[in-house]
Write an enzyme that holds these catalytic residues in place. Structure first.
Site, PDB file in Angstrom:
ATOM      1  N   TYR A  62      37.681  46.977  49.149  1.00 35.94           N
ATOM      2  CA  TYR A  62      37.155  45.352  49.523  1.00 35.94           C
ATOM      3  C   TYR A  62      37.047  44.835  49.217  1.00 35.94           C
ATOM      4  O   TYR A  62      37.004  43.177  49.054  1.00 35.94           O
ATOM      5  CB  TYR A  62      36.280  46.059  49.856  1.00 35.94           C
ATOM      6  CG  TYR A  62      34.448  45.232  50.998  1.00 35.94           C
ATOM      7  CD1 TYR A  62      34.419  44.674  52.151  1.00 35.94           C
ATOM      8  CD2 TYR A  62      33.645  45.413  49.586  1.00 35.94           C
ATOM      9  CE1 TYR A  62      33.762  44.236  52.850  1.00 35.94           C
ATOM     10  CE2 TYR A  62      32.840  43.576  50.626  1.00 35.94           C
ATOM     11  CZ  TYR A  62      32.858  43.236  51.818  1.00 35.94           C
ATOM     12  OH  TYR A  62      32.348  42.650  52.498  1.00 35.94           O
ATOM     13  N   SER A  90      32.243  37.341  50.068  1.00 32.76           N
ATOM     14  CA  SER A  90      30.378  38.416  49.839  1.00 32.76           C
ATOM     15  C   SER A  90      30.297  38.754  47.999  1.00 32.76           C
ATOM     16  O   SER A  90      31.424  38.102  47.332  1.00 32.76           O
ATOM     17  CB  SER A  90      31.171  39.492  50.079  1.00 32.76           C
ATOM     18  OG  SER A  90      30.540  40.809  49.244  1.00 32.76           O
TER      19      SER A  90
END
Length: 255
Positions: free
Chosen positions: A156, A143
């Site tokens: 995350y 990501s």
């Protein structure tokens, strides 16, 4: 002739979103596709979409945190199609935004297990099989959160940084074994997961508007755009690329 004719692609987290779009993209390029995930109904829906584009595929129910499940996944892939050319390790979960001091040990374990251990465990079994045939390509989903810091989703962010670390380390170890390992770094992509964060496109919440505005192109990305990057990384045109990542974020990290 299709780009991946007679090749076999395995996709974890193939029941929706980026995983589903990539499964369909592989099928369009002639690959036989193995869809892995925990949700049976959605997995079979992905297979139906593969067949709709005249592709061939199967769904194998798999929990990527269970070694026996991944072992079974690889064994069934080989028994059905005889080989494993590409693996897209895409299964992952988000972190509900919140203050760092409010994070819990349970939440940390859950996110790190799925996003990091799941990729690590999947690669162990995938690479063991690819070594037998002397070739293979792995793409992991990281990501833009694996490239930069983001407040209020620290676990995350840590998990996606870890995916890039794993990708680079494993790529170096197997660079001379005919196995390439790379990653993709999506920005904000229009998926079910994104809807849980910012509301559906129909709702056009203030958060969604802010998120679109944060991307210089002025919109969210699509799962098909991420799929295109995965296809490229698996293609012969990317044969000299390993240990790298491609970022598709509408210019977000260029700012």
């Amino acid at each position: 002739m299709a780009l991946f004719s007679e090749k076999v692609a395995l996709i974890t987290g193939g029941t929706s979103g980026i995983g589903r779009a990539t499964a369909i993209a592989f099928a369009k390029e002639g690959a036989k596709v193995v869809v892995a995930g925990r949700r049976e109904k959605e997995g079979e829906e992905t297979v139906a979409l593969i067949q709709k584009v005249q592709g061939e595929g199967i769904f194998i129910k798999t929990d990527i945190l269970v070694a026996a499940d991944i072992k079974n996944l690889i064994e069934q892939t080989i028994s059905t199609y005889g080989r494993l050319d590409f693996a897209f390790n895409n299964a992952g979960i988000e972190e509900p935004p919140g203050a760092f001091l409010e994070g819990t040990e349970e939440e940390y374990d859950r996110i790190m297990d799925v996003n990091v251990k799941g990729v690590w465990l999947s690669m162990q079994y995938e690479i063991a099989e690819m070594l037998k045939q002397g070739s293979g390509v792995i793409v992991n989903t990281s990501s833009i959160a694996g490239l930069i810091g983001m407040a209020r989703v620290p676990i995350y962010v840590a998990s996606k940084h870890a995916v890039l670390g794993l990708t680079r380390a494993v790529a170096l170890e197997y660079a001379k074994s005919g196995i390439r390992v790379n990653a993709v770094n999506p920005g904000a992509i229009q998926t079910e997961m994104m809807d849980r964060f910012v509301g559906t496109p129909e709702s056009e919440t203030e958060f969604r508007q802010q998120l679109k505005a944060a991307h210089p192109v002025g919109r969210l990305g699509t799962d098909e755009e991420v799929a295109s990057a995965v296809i490229y990384l698996c293609s012969p045109g990317a044969s000299f690329i390993t240990g790298q990542s491609i970022t598709m974020d509408g210019g977000f990290t260029a700012q």
